[in-house]
Design a protein around this motif. Structure first.
Motif, mmCIF file in Angstrom:
data_model
loop_
_atom_site.group_PDB
_atom_site.id
_atom_site.type_symbol
_atom_site.label_atom_id
_atom_site.label_comp_id
_atom_site.label_asym_id
_atom_site.label_seq_id
_atom_site.Cartn_x
_atom_site.Cartn_y
_atom_site.Cartn_z
ATOM 1 N N ILE A 7 0.838 -1.203 0.000
ATOM 2 C CA ILE A 7 0.000 0.000 0.000
ATOM 3 C C ILE A 7 0.870 1.249 0.000
ATOM 4 C CG2 ILE A 7 -1.633 1.349 1.376
ATOM 5 C CD1 ILE A 7 -2.850 -1.304 2.310
ATOM 6 N N LEU A 8 1.880 1.265 0.865
ATOM 7 C CA LEU A 8 2.761 2.431 0.945
ATOM 8 C C LEU A 8 3.597 2.577 -0.317
ATOM 9 C CD1 LEU A 8 3.900 2.198 4.681
ATOM 10 C CD2 LEU A 8 2.337 3.865 3.676
ATOM 11 N N SER A 9 4.036 1.448 -0.889
ATOM 12 C CA SER A 9 4.820 1.508 -2.119
ATOM 13 C C SER A 9 4.001 2.104 -3.261
ATOM 14 C CB SER A 9 5.301 0.103 -2.486
ATOM 15 O OG SER A 9 6.022 0.112 -3.698
ATOM 16 N N ARG A 10 2.753 1.677 -3.376
ATOM 17 C CA ARG A 10 1.871 2.238 -4.404
ATOM 18 C C ARG A 10 1.654 3.727 -4.166
ATOM 19 N NH1 ARG A 10 -3.820 2.902 -4.489
ATOM 20 N NH2 ARG A 10 -4.680 3.050 -6.593
ATOM 21 N N ASN A 11 1.477 4.096 -2.912
ATOM 22 C CA ASN A 11 1.262 5.506 -2.601
ATOM 23 C C ASN A 11 2.489 6.345 -2.957
ATOM 24 O OD1 ASN A 11 -0.672 7.446 -0.957
ATOM 25 N ND2 ASN A 11 1.414 7.911 -0.324
ATOM 26 N N GLU A 12 3.676 5.802 -2.710
ATOM 27 C CA GLU A 12 4.902 6.537 -3.035
ATOM 28 C C GLU A 12 5.022 6.781 -4.537
ATOM 29 O OE1 GLU A 12 7.946 4.168 -1.309
ATOM 30 O OE2 GLU A 12 7.422 4.733 0.751
ATOM 31 N N ARG A 13 4.621 5.797 -5.344
ATOM 32 C CA ARG A 13 4.657 5.978 -6.796
ATOM 33 C C ARG A 13 3.690 7.089 -7.220
ATOM 34 N NH1 ARG A 13 4.693 0.290 -6.645
ATOM 35 N NH2 ARG A 13 2.494 0.203 -7.234
ATOM 36 N N LEU A 14 2.505 7.091 -6.629
ATOM 37 C CA LEU A 14 1.527 8.131 -6.949
ATOM 38 C C LEU A 14 2.022 9.492 -6.481
ATOM 39 C CD1 LEU A 14 -1.773 6.264 -6.028
ATOM 40 C CD2 LEU A 14 -1.094 7.035 -8.310
ATOM 41 N N ALA A 15 2.662 9.525 -5.320
ATOM 42 C CA ALA A 15 3.192 10.795 -4.807
ATOM 43 C C ALA A 15 4.255 11.357 -5.745
ATOM 44 C CB ALA A 15 3.766 10.594 -3.410
ATOM 45 N N ASP A 16 5.095 10.494 -6.293
ATOM 46 C CA ASP A 16 6.110 10.945 -7.250
ATOM 47 C C ASP A 16 5.452 11.513 -8.513
ATOM 48 O OD1 ASP A 16 8.204 10.272 -5.590
ATOM 49 O OD2 ASP A 16 8.522 8.302 -6.503
ATOM 50 N N GLN A 17 4.387 10.855 -8.967
ATOM 51 C CA GLN A 17 3.669 11.360 -10.140
ATOM 52 C C GLN A 17 3.024 12.711 -9.852
ATOM 53 O OE1 GLN A 17 0.901 8.316 -11.448
ATOM 54 N NE2 GLN A 17 2.459 6.723 -11.291
ATOM 55 N N LEU A 18 2.443 12.844 -8.669
ATOM 56 C CA LEU A 18 1.840 14.120 -8.275
ATOM 57 C C LEU A 18 2.887 15.214 -8.194
ATOM 58 C CD1 LEU A 18 -0.607 12.825 -5.527
ATOM 59 C CD2 LEU A 18 -1.288 14.112 -7.575
ATOM 60 N N ARG A 19 4.030 14.891 -7.595
ATOM 61 C CA ARG A 19 5.095 15.885 -7.441
ATOM 62 C C ARG A 19 5.575 16.383 -8.805
ATOM 63 N NH1 ARG A 19 7.530 13.042 -4.174
ATOM 64 N NH2 ARG A 19 6.652 13.963 -2.286
ATOM 65 N N GLN A 20 5.730 15.461 -9.750
ATOM 66 C CA GLN A 20 6.140 15.853 -11.092
ATOM 67 C C GLN A 20 5.083 16.746 -11.746
ATOM 68 O OE1 GLN A 20 7.157 12.582 -13.662
ATOM 69 N NE2 GLN A 20 7.273 13.852 -15.489
ATOM 70 N N ARG A 21 3.834 16.393 -11.540
ATOM 71 C CA ARG A 21 2.737 17.176 -12.116
ATOM 72 C C ARG A 21 2.696 18.584 -11.522
ATOM 73 N NH1 ARG A 21 -3.327 14.616 -12.496
ATOM 74 N NH2 ARG A 21 -4.278 16.211 -13.818
ATOM 75 N N PHE A 22 2.866 18.688 -10.209
ATOM 76 C CA PHE A 22 2.876 19.995 -9.564
ATOM 77 C C PHE A 22 4.070 20.832 -10.033
ATOM 78 C CE2 PHE A 22 0.695 17.683 -5.835
ATOM 79 C CZ PHE A 22 -0.561 17.940 -6.361
ATOM 80 N N ASN A 23 5.206 20.185 -10.225
ATOM 81 C CA ASN A 23 6.382 20.896 -10.720
ATOM 82 C C ASN A 23 6.138 21.463 -12.113
ATOM 83 O OD1 ASN A 23 7.967 20.483 -8.447
ATOM 84 N ND2 ASN A 23 8.888 18.600 -9.222
ATOM 85 N N GLU A 24 5.486 20.684 -12.953
ATOM 86 C CA GLU A 24 5.241 21.123 -14.324
ATOM 87 C C GLU A 24 4.333 22.346 -14.395
ATOM 88 O OE1 GLU A 24 3.690 17.614 -16.111
ATOM 89 O OE2 GLU A 24 5.658 16.665 -16.385
#
Length: 227
Positions: free
Chosen positions: A12-29
């Motif tokens: 569960i935490l591993s999946r969440n970390e992947r989503l968090a990385d995607q969100l972070r990239q999106r916010f950066n863009e």
């Protein structure tokens, strides 16, 4: 047959970390600064966000939105919308924290409604809880912890993890401090031990005391992130 333990938390935490990385990239863009607001129920998260939004708008021309996390109801989202902030309500149905997949859906909704590039700052008002939210990265730039004076000076001792995690500490409702047995020296010493590097702000979100200092610091953090 040998006893076997299945760890369900790790995937569960591993999946969440992947989503968090995607969100972070999106916010950066889109150059969107994200603040994860943590506290127990009743600390004044909503009032603090409203007061912060006013100052970020008036002082720096920043456009803010909010993701509201609650077990049930949409009262806070309605309050935010009435104040002119785009707001998405997430009802967890009993879950004690927000997770990356929930934030992703809310961000998609913002993107469709107003365009994520048109939002400078997103506040995530997490579910009121001093334990679970710490474990779930939401792609935020900053996590803040709000403690209110009526809750007592012993909360950092009882729930050290969330105070260690926070990038800034807000002590709210200082205007009512004379009515409560809040030991400021003990509170300060505990935070000195747990998280000495995080800046601290004593505020009354409802009356405005200390809010300018907090927001001036926050504007500096946003400008630094954009630079």
């Amino acid at each position: 047959m040998a006893e076997k333990t299945i760890d369900i938390a790790s995937p569960i935490l591993s999946r969440n970390e992947r989503l968090a990385d995607q969100l972070r990239q999106r916010f950066n863009e889109t150059n969107t600064y994200v603040i994860n607001v943590l506290s127990s129920p009743g600390s004044g998260k909503t009032t603090t966000i409203l007061g912060t939004n006013e100052r970020l708008r008036d002082k720096a021309g920043l456009r803010c939105a909010v993701i509201e996390g609650d077990i049930a109801s949409d009262v806070d989202a309605i309050t935010m919308k009435e104040a002119g902030m785009p707001a998405i309500q997430i009802n967890t149905g009993g879950l004690c924290h927000l997770e990356g997949n929930m934030i992703m859906e809310a961000v998609d909704a913002f993107d469709q409604a107003v365009g994520l590039e048109n939002i400078d700052v997103i506040f995530i008002e997490n579910v009121g809880n001093l334990v679970c939210p710490v474990d779930f990265d939401l792609g935020e730039n900053l996590s803040i912890m709000i403690l209110s004076v009526p809750e007592g000076d012993d909360k950092p001792i009882k729930y050290p993890g969330i105070f260690q995690h926070a990038g800034a500490q807000l002590l709210n409702k200082v205007d009512v401090a004379p009515a409560f047995d809040f030991d400021m020296d003990r509170y300060t010493k505990t935070l000195d031990d747990l998280n000495p590097q995080a800046p601290r702000f004593a505020v009354s979100a409802r009356k405005g005391e200390g809010m300018d200092a907090w927001c001036d610091w926050l504007i500096g953090q946003i400008e630094q992130a954009r630079a």
